[in-house]
Design an enzyme around this catalytic site. Structure first.
Site, PDB file in Angstrom:
ATOM      1  N   SER A   1      -3.669  -8.814   7.818  1.00 53.49           N
ATOM      2  CA  SER A   1      -3.108  -7.482   7.979  1.00 53.49           C
ATOM      3  C   SER A   1      -2.334  -7.504   9.286  1.00 53.49           C
ATOM      4  O   SER A   1      -2.898  -7.753  10.354  1.00 53.49           O
ATOM      5  CB  SER A   1      -4.234  -6.445   8.031  1.00 53.49           C
ATOM      6  OG  SER A   1      -3.702  -5.230   8.496  1.00 53.49           O
TER       7      SER A   1
ATOM      8  N   ASP B   1       0.809  -1.223   0.000  1.00 56.58           N
ATOM      9  CA  ASP B   1       0.000   0.000   0.000  1.00 56.58           C
ATOM     10  C   ASP B   1       0.840   1.270   0.000  1.00 56.58           C
ATOM     11  O   ASP B   1       0.576   2.195  -0.762  1.00 56.58           O
ATOM     12  CB  ASP B   1      -0.948   0.016   1.206  1.00 56.58           C
ATOM     13  CG  ASP B   1      -2.081  -0.982   1.032  1.00 56.58           C
ATOM     14  OD1 ASP B   1      -2.384  -1.331  -0.131  1.00 56.58           O
ATOM     15  OD2 ASP B   1      -2.651  -1.401   2.045  1.00 56.58           O
TER      16      ASP B   1
ATOM     17  N   ASP C   1      -5.713   3.604  13.345  1.00 59.09           N
ATOM     18  CA  ASP C   1      -4.395   4.168  13.074  1.00 59.09           C
ATOM     19  C   ASP C   1      -4.458   5.490  12.306  1.00 59.09           C
ATOM     20  O   ASP C   1      -3.667   6.391  12.543  1.00 59.09           O
ATOM     21  CB  ASP C   1      -3.520   3.139  12.341  1.00 59.09           C
ATOM     22  CG  ASP C   1      -3.105   1.992  13.262  1.00 59.09           C
ATOM     23  OD1 ASP C   1      -2.998   2.246  14.484  1.00 59.09           O
ATOM     24  OD2 ASP C   1      -2.909   0.876  12.777  1.00 59.09           O
TER      25      ASP C   1
ATOM     26  N   ARG D   1       2.221   4.763  16.849  1.00 58.53           N
ATOM     27  CA  ARG D   1       1.712   5.816  15.944  1.00 58.53           C
ATOM     28  C   ARG D   1       2.139   7.225  16.337  1.00 58.53           C
ATOM     29  O   ARG D   1       2.566   8.000  15.478  1.00 58.53           O
ATOM     30  CB  ARG D   1       0.183   5.725  15.796  1.00 58.53           C
ATOM     31  CG  ARG D   1      -0.327   4.369  15.329  1.00 58.53           C
ATOM     32  CD  ARG D   1       0.438   3.817  14.170  1.00 58.53           C
ATOM     33  NE  ARG D   1      -0.045   2.508  13.756  1.00 58.53           N
ATOM     34  CZ  ARG D   1       0.629   1.687  12.961  1.00 58.53           C
ATOM     35  NH1 ARG D   1       1.811   2.023  12.495  1.00 58.53           N
ATOM     36  NH2 ARG D   1       0.115   0.518  12.636  1.00 58.53           N
TER      37      ARG D   1
HETATM   38  N1  ARG Z   1      -6.651  -2.874  16.293  1.00 59.28           N
HETATM   39  C1  ARG Z   1      -5.332  -2.601  16.738  1.00 59.28           C
HETATM   40  C2  ARG Z   1      -5.224  -1.170  17.169  1.00 59.28           C
HETATM   41  O1  ARG Z   1      -6.039  -0.386  16.817  1.00 59.28           O
HETATM   42  C3  ARG Z   1      -4.265  -3.013  15.779  1.00 59.28           C
HETATM   43  C4  ARG Z   1      -4.150  -2.268  14.512  1.00 59.28           C
HETATM   44  C5  ARG Z   1      -3.071  -2.882  13.711  1.00 59.28           C
HETATM   45  N2  ARG Z   1      -2.969  -2.426  12.381  1.00 59.28           N
HETATM   46  C6  ARG Z   1      -2.888  -3.243  11.322  1.00 59.28           C
HETATM   47  N3  ARG Z   1      -2.656  -2.698  10.165  1.00 59.28           N
HETATM   48  N4  ARG Z   1      -3.050  -4.512  11.411  1.00 59.28           N
HETATM   49  O2  ARG Z   1      -4.322  -0.812  17.886  1.00 59.28           O
END
Ligand code: ARG
Length: 399
Positions: A175, A14, A124, A95
């Protein structure tokens, strides 16, 4: 000079395709910024070269592993931070750090915007953009995957047409986001919450059901910060890496949860965070021994608020900052050793000691060394229950 955008670059499909997309859609030059938070997949030089091959004017790699451990994971350990009592905030912690570098790089290079590869359905995107807004309000945030509706198929097609050096064949059906503090796995067959996770999903942890001998480890804390493992001095990063191995080998830290995302969606997530789960267990127990009752009780409430703020992308907010000051104040005496037994997927505290301990043997004991004057308890209970007694008299009289 053309305007510039700084893209948070992972090296994946991506964000690789995102470089071209951003250029086509905005006419801006794209600077790729890859932050190493211990995701330990590919070589960072390879990722840097790929960004250039995909059309970035500049590609920057920052090794932020120590900073991530010391300034983002350590505060989470001090806060015993578990969202929904289970998730140690693995992705949520990385993040704000990445956003900080996006903002500072944009300022340095005179870019007017930053970009990330998130979809419009997750947390995110919020975390990146809220953090950038708080650090550099003059910057605009772009999200090519979300805002130009770029699907996976379109990305694969774009990569093929433009001959981008992206290996599609190795693409996993999941993912995945990972850093030194843990891994998050989503999508694929896990989208049916009844489907049990399979062994294949895990890389930081061994199968807890396999029989093996238990591991004992002593973790030493100084004011809430892990500083030694089995007597060997370690940095926060080393503490996390060592505990990932020790606890991971015993299958500690696997989490399977339906999670409430900030955007309102419930999502099924599988995590592994062996160091996080083991270190929080140890840290929390040391607090039980060293923090006075009312402060400890109050802190438990602050902890869940802290975890929610960080989960919700408000790392750089006034409330989060103020809670950090409170939490740091509570850690002044959280110094000492905790012995953990790691076995069969669990991290169990089996011993604790501290020069700052509030545990008083002579008060606690039932043997002859008892110094507690039990006669004081009688009057204490009398007064403690007086309000209940008075109101009960009133309520019963009215019947
Ligand atoms: N749901 C989790 C969070 O919001 C993990 C997000 C992980 N991102 C991913 N691209 N798999 O912290």
């Amino acid at each position: 000079m053309a305007e510039r955008v700084v893209l948070a670059y992972s090296g994946g499909l991506d964000t690789s395709v995102g470089i071209g997309w951003l250029k086509d859609a905005t006419g801006k030059e794209v600077v790729a910024l890859a932050i190493d938070v211990g995701q330990s997949g590919e070589d960072m030089d390879l990722i840097r070269q790929r960004a250039l091959d995909c059309g970035a004017v500049e590609a920057i790699v920052v090794d932020a592993k120590d900073e991530f451990a010391s300034d983002y994971v350590v505060p989470a350990l001090k806060a015993n931070a578990l969202y929904q009592k289970r998730y140690p905030l693995v992705s949520a912690l990385s993040r704000p750090l990445i956003a900080k570098y996006l903002a500072s790089t944009a300022k340095e290079l005179g870019a007017d915007s930053v970009a990330h590869g998130c979809t419009g359905k997750g947390n995110d995107q919020v975390r990146f953009e809220a953090a950038v807004a708080a650090l550099a309000p003059e910057l605009t945030s772009l999200a090519p995957v979300r805002d130009f509706a770029l699907t996976r198929d379109k990305a694969i097609e774009y990569a093929a047409v433009h001959n981008l050096p992206i290996a599609q064949s190795k693409k996993s059906p999941y993912s995945i986001d990972q850093n030194v503090y843990g891994r998050a796995v989503e999508t694929g067959f896990l989208e049916d919450p009844w489907n049990a996770p399979i062994e294949d999903l895990y890389t930081y942890t061994q199968d807890p059901a396999v029989t093996r001998e238990a591991t004992e480890v002593v973790v030493s804390f100084d004011q809430g910060v892990p500083v030694a493992i089995d007597g060997v001095r370690v940095t926060p990063l080393q503490a996390i890496e060592m505990m990932n191995l020790l606890a991971g080998n015993q299958g500690v830290g696997r989490i399977d949860i339906v999670e409430d995302r900030l955007v309102g969606i419930k999502s099924r997530e599988v995590y592994e965070a062996p160091a996080g789960i083991a270190l929080i267990a140890a840290h929390e127990e040391l607090e039980n021994m060293t923090i006075e009752r009312d402060l400890a009780r109050y802190k438990r409430g602050v902890e869940s608020k802290w975890a929610e703020l960080v989960y919700d992308g408000l790392w750089f907010s006034g409330l989060k900052r103020a809670l950090d000051v409170f939490i740091d104040e509570t850690q002044k005496h959280v110094t000492g050793d905790v012995r953990l037994k790691l076995h069969g997927g669990t991290a169990v505290v089996t011993g604790r000691k501290s020069t700052q301990s509030l545990y008083d043997f002579n008060l606690a004991t039932y043997d002859t060394r008892d110094t507690f004057d039990q006669s004081m308890a009688k009057g204490f209970i009398e007064l403690w229950s007086l309000p209940s007694k008075i109101s009960a008299r009133r309520d019963l009289a009215g019947k």
